[in-house]
Design a protein around this motif. Structure first.
Motif, PDB file in Angstrom:
ATOM      1  N   LYS A   9       0.818  -1.216   0.127  1.00 12.13           N
ATOM      2  CA  LYS A   9       0.005   0.067  -0.142  1.00 12.13           C
ATOM      3  C   LYS A   9       0.773   1.322  -0.131  1.00 12.13           C
ATOM      4  O   LYS A   9       1.853   1.416   0.732  1.00 12.13           O
ATOM      5  CB  LYS A   9      -0.832   0.029   1.075  1.00 12.13           C
ATOM      6  CG  LYS A   9      -1.952   1.340   1.163  1.00 12.13           C
ATOM      7  CD  LYS A   9      -1.310   2.204   1.922  1.00 12.13           C
ATOM      8  CE  LYS A   9      -2.249   3.743   1.761  1.00 12.13           C
ATOM      9  NZ  LYS A   9      -1.879   4.864   2.829  1.00 12.13           N
ATOM     10  N   ILE A  10       0.532   2.226  -0.932  1.00  8.69           N
ATOM     11  CA  ILE A  10       1.106   3.564  -1.142  1.00  8.69           C
ATOM     12  C   ILE A  10       0.109   4.575  -0.792  1.00  8.69           C
ATOM     13  O   ILE A  10      -0.860   4.468  -1.185  1.00  8.69           O
ATOM     14  CB  ILE A  10       1.946   3.528  -2.370  1.00  8.69           C
ATOM     15  CG1 ILE A  10       1.198   3.539  -3.411  1.00  8.69           C
ATOM     16  CG2 ILE A  10       3.222   2.714  -2.238  1.00  8.69           C
ATOM     17  CD1 ILE A  10       2.061   3.763  -4.806  1.00  8.69           C
ATOM     18  N   GLY A  11       0.721   5.796  -0.194  1.00  9.25           N
ATOM     19  CA  GLY A  11      -0.270   6.684   0.262  1.00  9.25           C
ATOM     20  C   GLY A  11       0.035   7.925  -0.678  1.00  9.25           C
ATOM     21  O   GLY A  11       0.987   8.140  -1.660  1.00  9.25           O
ATOM     22  N   GLY A  12      -0.602   8.775  -0.401  1.00  5.15           N
ATOM     23  CA  GLY A  12      -0.548  10.153  -0.974  1.00  5.15           C
ATOM     24  C   GLY A  12       0.819  10.942  -1.183  1.00  5.15           C
ATOM     25  O   GLY A  12       1.100  11.480  -2.215  1.00  5.15           O
ATOM     26  N   ASN A  13       1.613  10.634  -0.203  1.00  4.62           N
ATOM     27  CA  ASN A  13       2.950  11.299  -0.293  1.00  4.62           C
ATOM     28  C   ASN A  13       3.836  10.730  -1.417  1.00  4.62           C
ATOM     29  O   ASN A  13       4.739  11.277  -1.728  1.00  4.62           O
ATOM     30  CB  ASN A  13       3.663  11.312   1.010  1.00  4.62           C
ATOM     31  CG  ASN A  13       3.038  12.153   2.256  1.00  4.62           C
ATOM     32  OD1 ASN A  13       2.376  13.328   1.733  1.00  4.62           O
ATOM     33  ND2 ASN A  13       3.107  11.904   3.499  1.00  4.62           N
ATOM     34  N   VAL A  14       3.413   9.447  -1.559  1.00  2.00           N
ATOM     35  CA  VAL A  14       4.302   8.855  -2.603  1.00  2.00           C
ATOM     36  C   VAL A  14       3.844   8.939  -4.041  1.00  2.00           C
ATOM     37  O   VAL A  14       4.334   9.266  -5.016  1.00  2.00           O
ATOM     38  CB  VAL A  14       4.432   7.323  -2.342  1.00  2.00           C
ATOM     39  CG1 VAL A  14       5.078   6.395  -3.572  1.00  2.00           C
ATOM     40  CG2 VAL A  14       5.030   6.863  -1.051  1.00  2.00           C
ATOM     41  N   VAL A  15       2.310   8.786  -3.931  1.00  2.00           N
ATOM     42  CA  VAL A  15       1.792   8.996  -5.303  1.00  2.00           C
ATOM     43  C   VAL A  15       1.918  10.562  -5.849  1.00  2.00           C
ATOM     44  O   VAL A  15       1.996  10.855  -7.225  1.00  2.00           O
ATOM     45  CB  VAL A  15       0.119   8.933  -5.167  1.00  2.00           C
ATOM     46  CG1 VAL A  15      -0.557   9.300  -6.507  1.00  2.00           C
ATOM     47  CG2 VAL A  15      -0.097   7.399  -4.767  1.00  2.00           C
ATOM     48  N   GLU A  19       9.133  11.447  -8.571  1.00  2.00           N
ATOM     49  CA  GLU A  19      10.421  10.775  -8.471  1.00  2.00           C
ATOM     50  C   GLU A  19      10.222   9.667  -7.355  1.00  2.00           C
ATOM     51  O   GLU A  19      10.857   8.577  -7.705  1.00  2.00           O
ATOM     52  CB  GLU A  19      11.517  11.707  -7.783  1.00  2.00           C
ATOM     53  CG  GLU A  19      12.925  10.996  -7.574  1.00  2.00           C
ATOM     54  CD  GLU A  19      13.687  12.110  -7.218  1.00  2.00           C
ATOM     55  OE1 GLU A  19      14.904  11.532  -6.571  1.00  2.00           O
ATOM     56  OE2 GLU A  19      13.729  13.173  -7.001  1.00  2.00           O
ATOM     57  N   ALA A  20       9.616   9.676  -6.195  1.00  2.00           N
ATOM     58  CA  ALA A  20       9.259   8.759  -5.219  1.00  2.00           C
ATOM     59  C   ALA A  20       8.476   7.646  -5.874  1.00  2.00           C
ATOM     60  O   ALA A  20       8.767   6.456  -5.677  1.00  2.00           O
ATOM     61  CB  ALA A  20       8.634   9.306  -4.011  1.00  2.00           C
ATOM     62  N   LEU A  21       7.503   8.038  -6.552  1.00  2.00           N
ATOM     63  CA  LEU A  21       6.630   7.125  -7.138  1.00  2.00           C
ATOM     64  C   LEU A  21       7.120   6.391  -8.333  1.00  2.00           C
ATOM     65  O   LEU A  21       7.180   4.949  -8.304  1.00  2.00           O
ATOM     66  CB  LEU A  21       5.378   7.811  -7.817  1.00  2.00           C
ATOM     67  CG  LEU A  21       4.193   6.912  -8.462  1.00  2.00           C
ATOM     68  CD1 LEU A  21       3.776   5.683  -7.599  1.00  2.00           C
ATOM     69  CD2 LEU A  21       3.090   7.761  -9.212  1.00  2.00           C
ATOM     70  N   GLY A  22       8.088   6.875  -9.076  1.00  2.00           N
ATOM     71  CA  GLY A  22       8.843   6.242 -10.073  1.00  2.00           C
ATOM     72  C   GLY A  22       9.885   5.319  -9.527  1.00  2.00           C
ATOM     73  O   GLY A  22       9.845   4.007 -10.014  1.00  2.00           O
ATOM     74  N   GLY A  40      -3.531   5.269  -2.478  1.00  2.00           N
ATOM     75  CA  GLY A  40      -4.404   6.206  -2.047  1.00  2.00           C
ATOM     76  C   GLY A  40      -4.192   7.382  -3.114  1.00  2.00           C
ATOM     77  O   GLY A  40      -4.088   7.043  -4.161  1.00  2.00           O
ATOM     78  N   GLY A  41      -4.466   8.681  -2.692  1.00  2.00           N
ATOM     79  CA  GLY A  41      -4.268   9.905  -3.522  1.00  2.00           C
ATOM     80  C   GLY A  41      -5.079  11.033  -3.311  1.00  2.00           C
ATOM     81  O   GLY A  41      -5.583  11.955  -4.127  1.00  2.00           O
ATOM     82  N   GLY A  42      -5.314  11.282  -1.822  1.00  2.00           N
ATOM     83  CA  GLY A  42      -6.405  12.245  -1.345  1.00  2.00           C
ATOM     84  C   GLY A  42      -5.666  13.893  -1.587  1.00  2.00           C
ATOM     85  O   GLY A  42      -6.539  14.610  -1.883  1.00  2.00           O
ATOM     86  N   LYS A  43      -4.231  13.811  -1.836  1.00  2.00           N
ATOM     87  CA  LYS A  43      -3.730  15.339  -1.989  1.00  2.00           C
ATOM     88  C   LYS A  43      -4.186  15.682  -3.407  1.00  2.00           C
ATOM     89  O   LYS A  43      -4.629  16.923  -3.631  1.00  2.00           O
ATOM     90  CB  LYS A  43      -2.414  15.290  -1.895  1.00  2.00           C
ATOM     91  CG  LYS A  43      -1.812  14.929  -0.421  1.00  2.00           C
ATOM     92  CD  LYS A  43      -0.115  15.219  -0.550  1.00  2.00           C
ATOM     93  CE  LYS A  43       0.153  15.303   1.058  1.00  2.00           C
ATOM     94  NZ  LYS A  43       1.643  15.490   1.175  1.00  2.00           N
ATOM     95  N   LEU A  44      -4.094  14.841  -4.442  1.00  2.00           N
ATOM     96  CA  LEU A  44      -4.397  15.132  -5.724  1.00  2.00           C
ATOM     97  C   LEU A  44      -6.128  15.512  -5.749  1.00  2.00           C
ATOM     98  O   LEU A  44      -6.258  16.328  -6.517  1.00  2.00           O
ATOM     99  CB  LEU A  44      -4.130  14.133  -6.792  1.00  2.00           C
ATOM    100  CG  LEU A  44      -4.381  14.417  -8.294  1.00  2.00           C
ATOM    101  CD1 LEU A  44      -3.590  15.773  -8.666  1.00  2.00           C
ATOM    102  CD2 LEU A  44      -3.689  13.331  -8.966  1.00  2.00           C
TER     103      LEU A  44
END
Length: 258
Positions: A9-15, A19-22, A40-44
């Motif tokens: 599971k990855i959260g919004g800070n990664v998504v 660079e972090a997502l890649g 996740g993806g709440g920030k977007l």
């Protein structure tokens, strides 16, 4: 199927960080064997809502999901973010399939009770109804499921659902047919005694030590539901849960929940 399934599971800070997502997707695609990804993806979603003139309302750090907000979450989670991740994984040779909990009815949920707080179209997962046979079939044919944080109420309504809860429910379902490890990835190396000191990593947490860490205020805020969910997953058959840095998923550093 007897190899270890790995549910990440990855959260919004990664998504939200290209660079972090890649880097994470490079490492995730390279993992051999059966695997599942939840994001996740709440920030977007918050940014898009703002651009559309839709007010974002939060209560105790949780998003209140009215109809307009649900539309935004569906567009962002199941559309923009999910398909970007799926396309990126397929480009890396990982046969990924993007899903919400509504697809094939795989993750049913019910609308959260409006008392004492009405969060709107927010779902609590019906764990005993998660379709583990569907997930088993996908893994057996070499597909990597990529789930966004949306479920459905079996009445035609989408429900915004906590991504950690989706990850836990998926891992518990997978544990019904194979040994399963659940990995929560975020920007820290794991659970830290001092959030600003990476050397203060707590390597192992069980039910007893969790109660003490909670009483001491070391596990609090957003980490509290994450560890609580991890212990629940372990109690329901998941082999182990690891909380670790998304940048280092290939190494052994992290907090293991047993």
């Amino acid at each position: 199927m007897n190899n270890m399934i790995k549910v990440f599971k990855i959260g919004g800070n990664v998504v939200d960080n290209d660079e972090a997502l890649g880097k994470f997707l490079d490492d995730f695609a390279a993992i051999e064997g059966d695997k599942v990804l939840i994001h996740g993806g709440g920030k977007l979603a918050t940014r898009l809502a703002q651009q559309l003139g839709i007010e974002t309302k939060m209560i105790e750090g949780r998003r209140v999901t009215d109809r307009d907000t649900l539309d935004v979450c569906t567009m962002v989670y199941a559309g923009l973010i999910n398909k970007r991740i799926v396309a990126a994984l397929n480009a890396r040779g990982c046969k990924a399939l993007g899903l919400s909990g509504a697809d094939a009815g795989v993750i049913p949920a019910h609308k959260r009770n409006p008392e004492p707080i009405d969060f709107g179209w927010v779902g609590d997962i019906d764990g005993d109804k998660v379709d583990h046979k569907f997930m088993q079939h996908l893994l057996e044919i070499g597909v990597t499921p990529v789930f966004c944080a949306l479920t459905h109420d079996s009445k035609g309504n989408m429900l915004n659902t906590n991504a950690d809860s989706v990850a836990s429910s998926v891992a518990i379902a997978c544990a019904r047919f194979a040994p399963t490890q659940l990995v929560f990835c975020f920007e820290k190396d794991g659970v830290l005694v001092d959030i600003n000191d990476p050397s203060s990593l707590i390597e192992t947490i069980d039910k007893t030590s969790f109660e003490q860490l909670k009483a001491d205020g070391i596990i609090a805020a957003g980490m509290l539901p994450k560890v609580t969910g991890a212990l629940n997953a372990v109690s329901q058959g998941v082999t182990e849960v690891v909380i670790k840095n998304s940048a280092n998923i290939s190494n052994n550093r992290g907090t293991t929940i047993r």
